[in-house]
Design an enzyme around this catalytic site. Structure first.
Site, PDB file in Angstrom:
ATOM      1  N   LYS A  90       0.838  -1.208   0.000  1.00  0.00           N
ATOM      2  CA  LYS A  90       0.000   0.000   0.000  1.00  0.00           C
ATOM      3  C   LYS A  90       0.874   1.258   0.000  1.00  0.00           C
ATOM      4  O   LYS A  90       0.580   2.223  -0.699  1.00  0.00           O
ATOM      5  CB  LYS A  90      -0.944  -0.022   1.217  1.00  0.00           C
ATOM      6  CG  LYS A  90      -2.042  -1.069   1.061  1.00  0.00           C
ATOM      7  CD  LYS A  90      -2.837  -1.317   2.328  1.00  0.00           C
ATOM      8  CE  LYS A  90      -3.792  -2.491   2.105  1.00  0.00           C
ATOM      9  NZ  LYS A  90      -4.577  -2.838   3.295  1.00  0.00           N
ATOM     10  N   GLN A  97      -4.607  -1.247   9.504  1.00  0.00           N
ATOM     11  CA  GLN A  97      -4.500  -2.574   8.905  1.00  0.00           C
ATOM     12  C   GLN A  97      -5.048  -3.631   9.866  1.00  0.00           C
ATOM     13  O   GLN A  97      -4.669  -3.683  11.027  1.00  0.00           O
ATOM     14  CB  GLN A  97      -3.019  -2.874   8.566  1.00  0.00           C
ATOM     15  CG  GLN A  97      -2.806  -4.182   7.847  1.00  0.00           C
ATOM     16  CD  GLN A  97      -3.424  -4.218   6.452  1.00  0.00           C
ATOM     17  OE1 GLN A  97      -3.352  -3.259   5.696  1.00  0.00           O
ATOM     18  NE2 GLN A  97      -4.054  -5.337   6.118  1.00  0.00           N
ATOM     19  N   ASP A 154     -10.704   2.925   3.999  1.00  0.00           N
ATOM     20  CA  ASP A 154     -11.051   1.517   3.825  1.00  0.00           C
ATOM     21  C   ASP A 154     -12.557   1.280   3.698  1.00  0.00           C
ATOM     22  O   ASP A 154     -12.982   0.179   3.340  1.00  0.00           O
ATOM     23  CB  ASP A 154     -10.530   0.711   5.030  1.00  0.00           C
ATOM     24  CG  ASP A 154      -9.309  -0.113   4.672  1.00  0.00           C
ATOM     25  OD1 ASP A 154      -9.097  -0.363   3.466  1.00  0.00           O
ATOM     26  OD2 ASP A 154      -8.574  -0.505   5.592  1.00  0.00           O
TER      27      ASP A 154
END
Ligand code: NAP
Length: 281
Positions: A53, A97, A120
């Site tokens: 990422k 994460q 997200d």
């Protein structure tokens, strides 16, 4: 053999469009679009995902702010970092994460992220907007990527029977909602589903998000179906999808590989969500 859906190539195209938008933003606003990425140590796969990422941020002219916290970090410490980033005007998107260590309540941490900075798309407000069909929600990256992969086949989604195996909050449920929004007739299957094979064999679009190596076998697939393999199952012999690719590719009309299918698209859509978030300022 079915046609391969090349997620890597499609992701590269999307990232290049995102990079142009990020450059525009920098020209207009005098700063780069910013994405904060928080990882709590303890999950080896997360390290790889976060590295990918951050590399994608560099390619897209997005500034990344990386935070690696010790495994024993408390829930409160993590939530207070999120709060600080919510108030940081250089940060347009925040990503925590997953998975987090067991002593941290994932839901509380995700709820602490400002919905406007929820790169997200896991915040309850954004999940709710998706459910209600409201525009402007930040939608979970993997499902967004899956829709783009299906669209890239040029087959229409409307009216098709889409079967999703899996009902997680991050893949199964949101992809079911997106397929519904695209006018598919959607069936969601899970571990208590009876007669799974009979259902999957009627799928024009089959999305496998089970987390079990090569779970979907050729006899579960309707000839000509679009098969999207979300699975990322690692063992000593390598990385495997949820679909038995070598057998299913001979039955499916279109199929995504693992690696090189859904994975790169998830990262591309994360960058797109971040730049979309910055543009809403
Ligand atoms: P998850 O939370 O573990 O959910 C798995 C789902 O599969 C559950 O809903 C479960 O049903 C269902 N299931 C398990 N066994 C089943 C069976 N025998 N028959 C039918 N359904 C069954 O997993 P996830 O987070 O959605 O992830 C799924 C996979 O996608 C994993 O391999 C993950 O690593 C991968 N993934 C990849 C990406 C990417 O970017 N490529 C992103 C996210 C996830 P119940 O609800 O009844 O337990």
């Amino acid at each position: 053999m079915g046609k391969l859906i090349d997620g890597k190539a499609l992701a590269a195209k999307i990232k290049s469009a995102v990079a142009e938008r990020a450059e525009d933003f920098e020209r207009k606003c005098g700063r780069k679009v910013g994405l904060a990425v928080i990882r709590v140590e303890g999950d080896p796969a997360s390290e790889i995902y976060v590295r990918n990422k951050i590399r994608a941020c560099e390619m897209c002219n997005v500034r990344s702010f990386a935070y690696v916290l010790k495994a024993e970090t408390t829930e409160l410490e993590l939530i207070s970092l999120v709060g600080k980033l919510n108030n940081d005007s250089c940060v347009d998107g925040i990503l925590v994460q997953l998975p987090l260590p067991e002593h941290i309540d994932e839901r509380k941490v995700l709820a602490a992220i400002s919905p406007e900075k929820d790169a997200d798309g896991f915040h309850v407000v954004n999940a709710g907007k998706l459910f209600l069909g409201e525009k402007g929600a930040s939608v979970a990256c993997t499902p967004l990527g899956i829709i783009e992969l299906i669209r890239s086949t040029d087959e229409s989604i409307e009216g098709k029977h889409a079967v999703v195996i899996g009902r997680s909050n991050i893949v199964g449920k949101p992809i079911a909602m997106l397929l519904l929004e695209n006018n598919a007739t959607v069936t969601v299957c899970h571990s208590r589903t009876r007669g799974l094979k009979d259902i999957t064999r009627t799928a024009d679009i089959l999305v496998a998000a089970v987390g079990k190596k090569q779970f979907v076998t050729a006899d579960m697939v309707k000839p000509g179906a679009i098969v999207i393999d979300v699975g990322m199952n690692r063992d000593d012999t390598g990385l495997y999808g949820d679909v038995d690719f070598d057998a299913v590719k001979n039955v499916a009309g279109y199929i995504t590989p693992v690696p090189g299918g859904v994975g790169p698209m998830t990262v591309a859509m994360l960058l797109k969500n971040t730049v979309d978030g910055a543009a809403h300022e």
